[in-house]
Write an enzyme that holds these catalytic residues in place. Structure first.
Site, PDB file in Angstrom:
ATOM      1  CD  GLU A 311      20.619  19.516  47.626  1.00 16.90           C
ATOM      2  OE1 GLU A 311      21.572  18.869  48.071  1.00 16.90           O
ATOM      3  OE2 GLU A 311      20.734  20.694  47.260  1.00 16.90           O
TER       4      GLU A 311
HETATM    5  C1  TNX Z   1      24.034  19.224  45.803  1.00 16.00           C
HETATM    6  S1  TNX Z   1      23.400  18.354  43.164  1.00 16.00           S
HETATM    7  C2  TNX Z   1      23.260  20.202  45.205  1.00 16.00           C
HETATM    8  C3  TNX Z   1      23.735  21.592  45.167  1.00 16.00           C
HETATM    9  C4  TNX Z   1      25.047  21.745  45.877  1.00 16.00           C
HETATM   10  C5  TNX Z   1      25.937  20.574  45.568  1.00 16.00           C
HETATM   11  C6  TNX Z   1      27.308  20.685  46.129  1.00 16.00           C
HETATM   12  C7  TNX Z   1      22.177  19.144  43.388  1.00 16.00           C
HETATM   13  C8  TNX Z   1      21.153  18.941  42.405  1.00 16.00           C
HETATM   14  N1  TNX Z   1      22.135  19.945  44.464  1.00 16.00           N
HETATM   15  O1  TNX Z   1      22.767  22.446  45.707  1.00 16.00           O
HETATM   16  O2  TNX Z   1      25.628  22.930  45.435  1.00 16.00           O
HETATM   17  O3  TNX Z   1      25.337  19.406  46.065  1.00 16.00           O
HETATM   18  O4  TNX Z   1      28.128  19.663  45.656  1.00 16.00           O
END
Ligand code: TNX
Length: 502
Positions: A311
Site C-alpha cells: 500500500e
Molecule cells: C491492509 S494487508 C493492510 C494493512 C491493514 C489491513 C486491515 C496489508 C498488507 N495491508 O495495513 O491493517 O489491510 O485489514
C-alpha cells in the site's frame, strides 16, 4: 527401552486386528469420535481399543536429546515426574517417514511412546497428546507430518501495542496448533515498536502513539530477545517486519531527514492507509534501513526479515522499485532472506525473496510471474485468512473490507491450488495476519483468532486428502474443553457444534 517399545507395538497390532488402516477407512469404521479431535488433522491414525490412564506413578522417560520437550510435556500434563522407567517415552530416532517436523505417537494401554527425528517433531507430538486427553488417552498410532513448511500467524503490534506477556500468549496459541512462524508487524504509521540503538527517537517519540488515544509502547531489545527465546522454546521462528516505503509515518515524524521535504509530519492515530512514504532519493533512507535491518538481523536467529512493501500509494512506481530493491539488498547483506507483501513482485527481486500474497482474488499475474522466476509464496488471502475481518455483520470487532469471514469460509480454499499459475511446489506455506486497528486487548485477539487460526493451521498442516468441513467442525468442537481450560476467549461460531451449546 527398546524391548518395551516393541511390546507396545505388538499390543497395538492385536487391538487393531484389521491391520494399519488409513484415516479415511478409520472414519468409516469408527465414526467421527475416533478421529480424536485433533486439529490440525494428523496424516494417519489407527485406533485400537482401550485406554492408557495417567496414575499416581506415571512418569516420563526422556531419551537422549529430549529433556526440554519432556519438561514441557510434564508441565502440560500436570507436573508428571521424569524417571528412566517412565511409561511415557520420548525418543529421537532418524525416521525419515515423519520428516523434520513430524512424529509418531503410539498409545497402548501400557504407555505412550512418542518419537520423532527432531525435538520440533516431538513438540508437535506433545500438542497432539494434549488434544487427545487429560488423564486418559485412547489406544492408537498416529504417524504425522505437515503439508507446508511455513505455517504462520501475524500480530500487528503497531496499530495497537501488545506487551510481551500478550505476545507470549499468542505464541502459546500458535504452538498448540503446530504453527511454526510468528510474524510481528513492528512498525506502521501509528507507532514504531522496536528499539533501534542508532535511531533512538523512533521509540522515544515514534512509539508514543497508537490508534485512538492510547499510550502506545515499544519493545526494548531485551524484550524482543525474550519474545524470540520464548518462541524458540516452542519451535516458532519470529519474523520481524519493518514496513516500507509506505506505512512509515511514525518514522518520518521522528526523523524529518527521512522525508523528501525535510518537514516532520505530526504523529498519526487514525486508521487510513497509504499516505506516508520514505524518500527514495535520499541516501539517508538507505543508511537508516541498513541500521534498522542490521540491528534486527543481530537480534533475530530466524532466516527472515520482512520489509513490508504494501500500500505505498504515494510512492511513484520507479521510486517504489528502487527502495524495495535496495532494502532487499540490505536484508541480504545482513545474511537474511527477505519477505514482503505481494506488491514487491513489481520490483526486480532476487529469487530467494519470499512474496506474501494478501489479495482477495486467485488471479494475481504478478505473483504468478514471481513464482515462475523462483520466488516462493506465502498465502494470506484476505477474504479467507485475515483474522481481523468480522465473522459476520454482527461481530463487534474487526473490519470488513475483504468481506465477512465466517469459519467455514476460512476453510473453503486449498493453498496448494489457489493462485492461478502457481504450483503447490512454489507455495512455502500459509499465514493468518491479525491487524489491530480495532483490536485492543488479548481477549479481542483471541476472539478474532479462535477458531479461525485453528482453521489456518489445518490448511497449513493437514494433507489435502483430509479436506472435509463436516469432519473439521467436529474436531473444532472437540477443542472446547481444552480451550476453556486454557481460558481462551474463542468465538462460539454457530457452524460448529460446541458441546456446551448442544
Ligand atoms: C491492509 S494487508 C493492510 C494493512 C491493514 C489491513 C486491515 C496489508 C498488507 N495491508 O495495513 O491493517 O489491510 O485489514
Amino acid at each position: 527401552m527398546k524391548a518395551r517399545t516393541w511390546a507396545a507395538l505388538a499390543a497395538l497390532a492385536v487391538v487393531s486386528a484389521g491391520g494399519i488402516i488409513g484415516w479415511r477407512a478409520m472414519r468409516e469404521d469408527n465414526g467421527e469420535a475416533a478421529v480424536g479431535g485433533v486439529v490440525p488433522a494428523p496424516l494417519e491414525t489407527t485406533v485400537g481399543e482401550g485406554r492408557f490412564r495417567l496414575g499416581p506413578d506415571t512418569a516420563i522417560a526422556a531419551g537422549p536429546g529430549t529433556a526440554d520437550v519432556a519438561g514441557y510435556l510434564s508441565e502440560v500434563l500436570g507436573d508428571l515426574p521424569l524417571r528412566e522407567d517412565g511409561q511415557i517415552t520420548l525418543a529421537l530416532s532418524p525416521d525419515p517417514a515423519v520428516g523434520d517436523e513430524g512424529y509418531q505417537l503410539d498409545i497402548t494401554s501400557g504407555g505412550i511412546a512418542l518419537r520423532a527425528k527432531t525435538p520440533a517433531g516431538l513438540f508437535h507430538g506433545v500438542q497432539t497428546l494434549r488434544q487427545l486427553g487429560r488423564d486418559a488417552f485412547g489406544v492408537r498410532r498416529i504417524v504425522d507430518r505437515p503439508r507446508f513448511g511455513y505455517r504462520g500467524v501475524m500480530l500487528d503490534v503497531a496499530r495497537h501495542f501488545f506487551p510481551v506477556a500478550d505476545v507470549k500468549r499468542v505464541i502459546d496459541l500458535a504452538a498448540l496448533l503446530k504453527l511454526n512462524h510468528l510474524h510481528l508487524h513492528l512498525t506502521d504509521d501509528q507507532g514504531w515498536r522496536i528499539a533501534v540503538s542508532t535511531w533512538p527517537r523512533l521509540t522515544a517519540y515514534g512509539a508514543g502513539t497508537e490508534v485512538g488515544d492510547g499510550p502506545g509502547g515499544f519493545y526494548s531489545q531485551d524484550d524482543y530477545r525474550e519474545i524470540v527465546t520464548y518462541a524458540q522454546e516452542r519451535f516458532i521462528t519470529v519474523v520481524p517486519e519493518v514496513d516500507l516505503p509506505g506505512h512509515t509515518n511514525a518514522a518520518l515524524a521522528s526523523y524529518p531527514e527521512l522525508t523528501c521535504d525535510g518537514q516532520a509530519p505530526p504523529r498519526y492515530t487514525g486508521i487510513e492507509v497509504g499516505f506516508s512514504s520514505l524518500c527514495a532519493g535520499n541516501e539517508v533512507t538507505y543508511r537508516f534501513l541498513d541500521d534498522v535491518f542490521g540491528e534486527l538481523a543481530k537480534l533475530t536467529p530466524g532466516p527472515y526479515l520482512h520489509l513490508g512493501g504494501d500500500e505505498a500509494k504515494t510512492t511513484n512506481p520507479h521510486d517504489y522499485a528502487a527502495i524495495v530493491e535496495r532494502a532487499e539488498d540490505i536484508v541480504r547483506a545482513h545474511g537474511k532472506t527477505a519477505i514482503g507483501w505481494h506488491e514487491i513482485a513489481d520490483a526486480d527481486l532476487h529469487p530467494s525473496t519470499v512474496v506474501q500474497f494478501w489479495g482477495v482474488s486467485p488471479d494475481a499475474p504478478e505473483v504468478a510471474a514471481a513464482a515462475a522466476r523462483g520466488n516462493r509464496i506465502v498465502l494470506s488471502p484476505a477474504n479467507r485468512v485475515y483474522l481481523d475481518m468480522k465473522y459476520d455483520p454482527h461481530t463487534a470487532l474487526g473490519l470488513s473490507w475483504a468481506g465477512y469471514v465466517p469459519v467455514p469460509d476460512a476453510y473453503d480454499w486449498d493453498p496448494g491450488h489457489y493462485l492461478s499459475g502457481v504450483d503447490e511446489a512454489a507455495v512455502l506455506g500459509v499465514e493468518a495476519p491479525l491487524w489491530t486497528e480495532t483490536v485492543r486487548t488479548l481477549d479481542d485477539v483471541e476472539f478474532l483468532a479462535m477458531p479461525r487460526l485453528a482453521v489456518l493451521a489445518e490448511l497449513g498442516w493437514a494433507s489435502a486428502d483430509h479436506h472435509d468441513w463436516s469432519d473439521l467442525r467436529g474436531r473444532l468442537a472437540a477443542q472446547q474443553p481444552l480451550w476453556t481450560s486454557l481460558g481462551i476467549n474463542f468465538y462460539r461460531a454457530p457452524e460448529v457444534p460446541w458441546p456446551d451449546q448442544s
